[in-house]
Design a protein around this motif. Structure first.
Motif, PDB file in Angstrom:
ATOM      1  N   PHE A 174      25.476  72.749  19.152  1.00  0.00           N
ATOM      2  CA  PHE A 174      25.593  71.889  17.977  1.00  0.00           C
ATOM      3  C   PHE A 174      27.062  71.863  17.577  1.00  0.00           C
ATOM      4  O   PHE A 174      27.636  72.904  17.259  1.00  0.00           O
ATOM      5  CB  PHE A 174      24.739  72.426  16.824  1.00  0.00           C
ATOM      6  N   VAL A 175      27.678  70.688  17.624  1.00  0.00           N
ATOM      7  CA  VAL A 175      29.095  70.525  17.316  1.00  0.00           C
ATOM      8  C   VAL A 175      29.198  69.565  16.142  1.00  0.00           C
ATOM      9  O   VAL A 175      28.545  68.526  16.126  1.00  0.00           O
ATOM     10  CB  VAL A 175      29.860  69.965  18.528  1.00  0.00           C
ATOM     11  N   GLY A 176      30.011  69.907  15.151  1.00  0.00           N
ATOM     12  CA  GLY A 176      30.142  69.005  14.018  1.00  0.00           C
ATOM     13  C   GLY A 176      30.943  69.599  12.878  1.00  0.00           C
ATOM     14  O   GLY A 176      31.720  70.532  13.057  1.00  0.00           O
ATOM     15  N   TYR A 191      32.410  85.220  18.574  1.00  0.00           N
ATOM     16  CA  TYR A 191      32.826  84.094  19.410  1.00  0.00           C
ATOM     17  C   TYR A 191      33.181  82.862  18.571  1.00  0.00           C
ATOM     18  O   TYR A 191      33.424  81.792  19.109  1.00  0.00           O
ATOM     19  CB  TYR A 191      31.725  83.741  20.414  1.00  0.00           C
ATOM     20  N   GLY A 192      33.185  82.997  17.247  1.00  0.00           N
ATOM     21  CA  GLY A 192      33.568  81.905  16.371  1.00  0.00           C
ATOM     22  C   GLY A 192      32.463  80.905  16.092  1.00  0.00           C
ATOM     23  O   GLY A 192      32.733  79.777  15.707  1.00  0.00           O
ATOM     24  N   ARG A 193      31.208  81.331  16.270  1.00  0.00           N
ATOM     25  CA  ARG A 193      30.075  80.446  16.008  1.00  0.00           C
ATOM     26  C   ARG A 193      29.271  80.994  14.839  1.00  0.00           C
ATOM     27  O   ARG A 193      29.171  82.195  14.646  1.00  0.00           O
ATOM     28  CB  ARG A 193      29.159  80.351  17.224  1.00  0.00           C
ATOM     29  N   ARG A 194      28.650  80.099  14.082  1.00  0.00           N
ATOM     30  CA  ARG A 194      27.765  80.533  13.003  1.00  0.00           C
ATOM     31  C   ARG A 194      26.336  80.572  13.529  1.00  0.00           C
ATOM     32  O   ARG A 194      25.526  79.687  13.321  1.00  0.00           O
ATOM     33  CB  ARG A 194      27.843  79.613  11.797  1.00  0.00           C
ATOM     34  N   THR A 230      26.793  70.554  10.084  1.00  0.00           N
ATOM     35  CA  THR A 230      26.382  71.330  11.248  1.00  0.00           C
ATOM     36  C   THR A 230      26.602  72.813  10.992  1.00  0.00           C
ATOM     37  O   THR A 230      25.752  73.637  11.322  1.00  0.00           O
ATOM     38  CB  THR A 230      27.177  70.890  12.488  1.00  0.00           C
ATOM     39  N   PHE A 231      27.743  73.153  10.408  1.00  0.00           N
ATOM     40  CA  PHE A 231      28.047  74.548  10.083  1.00  0.00           C
ATOM     41  C   PHE A 231      26.988  75.136   9.157  1.00  0.00           C
ATOM     42  O   PHE A 231      26.610  76.290   9.281  1.00  0.00           O
ATOM     43  CB  PHE A 231      29.430  74.636   9.428  1.00  0.00           C
ATOM     44  N   GLY A 232      26.479  74.317   8.235  1.00  0.00           N
ATOM     45  CA  GLY A 232      25.470  74.793   7.297  1.00  0.00           C
ATOM     46  C   GLY A 232      26.070  75.303   6.005  1.00  0.00           C
ATOM     47  O   GLY A 232      25.569  76.269   5.431  1.00  0.00           O
ATOM     48  N   ILE A 255      32.240  73.381  12.161  1.00  0.00           N
ATOM     49  CA  ILE A 255      33.333  73.888  11.349  1.00  0.00           C
ATOM     50  C   ILE A 255      33.571  72.895  10.216  1.00  0.00           C
ATOM     51  O   ILE A 255      33.770  71.706  10.462  1.00  0.00           O
ATOM     52  CB  ILE A 255      34.629  74.071  12.181  1.00  0.00           C
ATOM     53  N   GLY A 256      33.517  73.384   8.989  1.00  0.00           N
ATOM     54  CA  GLY A 256      33.721  72.523   7.848  1.00  0.00           C
ATOM     55  C   GLY A 256      35.079  71.842   7.857  1.00  0.00           C
ATOM     56  O   GLY A 256      36.094  72.462   8.140  1.00  0.00           O
ATOM     57  N   GLY A 257      35.097  70.554   7.566  1.00  0.00           N
ATOM     58  CA  GLY A 257      36.338  69.800   7.518  1.00  0.00           C
ATOM     59  C   GLY A 257      36.661  69.062   8.795  1.00  0.00           C
ATOM     60  O   GLY A 257      37.522  68.194   8.806  1.00  0.00           O
ATOM     61  N   TYR A 258      36.004  69.386   9.896  1.00  0.00           N
ATOM     62  CA  TYR A 258      36.229  68.638  11.124  1.00  0.00           C
ATOM     63  C   TYR A 258      35.502  67.318  11.027  1.00  0.00           C
ATOM     64  O   TYR A 258      34.400  67.232  10.522  1.00  0.00           O
ATOM     65  CB  TYR A 258      35.707  69.415  12.333  1.00  0.00           C
ATOM     66  N   ASN A 259      36.131  66.266  11.530  1.00  0.00           N
ATOM     67  CA  ASN A 259      35.490  64.956  11.518  1.00  0.00           C
ATOM     68  C   ASN A 259      36.012  64.149  12.700  1.00  0.00           C
ATOM     69  O   ASN A 259      36.680  64.678  13.573  1.00  0.00           O
ATOM     70  CB  ASN A 259      35.738  64.242  10.184  1.00  0.00           C
ATOM     71  N   LEU A 260      35.709  62.861  12.699  1.00  0.00           N
ATOM     72  CA  LEU A 260      36.063  62.026  13.845  1.00  0.00           C
ATOM     73  C   LEU A 260      37.485  61.499  13.817  1.00  0.00           C
ATOM     74  O   LEU A 260      37.924  60.836  14.738  1.00  0.00           O
ATOM     75  CB  LEU A 260      35.087  60.841  13.936  1.00  0.00           C
ATOM     76  N   GLU A 261      38.210  61.756  12.741  1.00  0.00           N
ATOM     77  CA  GLU A 261      39.589  61.256  12.665  1.00  0.00           C
ATOM     78  C   GLU A 261      40.562  62.108  13.417  1.00  0.00           C
ATOM     79  O   GLU A 261      40.483  63.264  13.523  1.00  0.00           O
ATOM     80  CB  GLU A 261      40.001  61.164  11.185  1.00  0.00           C
TER      81      GLU A 261
END
Length: 135
Positions: free
Chosen positions: A89-91, A71-74, A95-97, A129-135
């Motif tokens: 947990f979204v981030g 399902y695309g979750r770690r 968050t991904f670890g 997901i690595g690289g996702y941020n608030l921008e």
């Protein structure tokens, strides 16, 4: 007095050489874990997201065992128990670890600690997901 300072300097020099040679020996004899950081992200159909995690991917990422479920979750939840409270947990990479084993992610640790102390159980889902941020 002069011999005392020479002995101290010799001792410090011997300690420094010991650590230098020890480091060299460890680097020669111990191989780092294999890494394959490629192929963990796929281009998304959603133009806002740009990319998503590859479904069902497992292996070594950033030096640690990583598993992304179907399902695309770690997380280790391919089945969600709806009688449990579900926490998402979204981030980003924290968050991904990234850089920790599967069971040491923020969501996995939270779920484990919470479920030890409470009768009502939770299921923590890791959407990081690595690289996702608030921008």
């Amino acid at each position: 007095m002069k011999f005392k300072y020479q002995n101290i300097l010799l001792l410090i020099g011997a300690i420094i050489l010991f650590f230098i040679f020890g480091e060299l020996i460890v680097r020669l004899l111990v191989s780092p874990p294999p890494t394959s950081d490629k192929g963990w992200n796929i281009i998304s159909d959603n133009e806002i997201l740009n990319y998503e995690l590859a479904l069902g991917k497992k292996g070594i990422f950033a030096g640690y065992y990583t598993y992304v479920n179907d399902y695309g979750r770690r997380d280790n939840h391919n089945t969600i128990y709806f009688n449990n409270t579900i926490i998402a947990f979204v981030g980003d990479s924290f968050t991904f670890g990234q850089g920790v084993d599967q069971n040491n992610t923020l969501s996995a640790q939270f779920e484990e600690i919470y479920n030890l102390d409470h009768e009502d159980k939770i299921t923590a889902l890791n959407f990081g997901i690595g690289g996702y941020n608030l921008e």
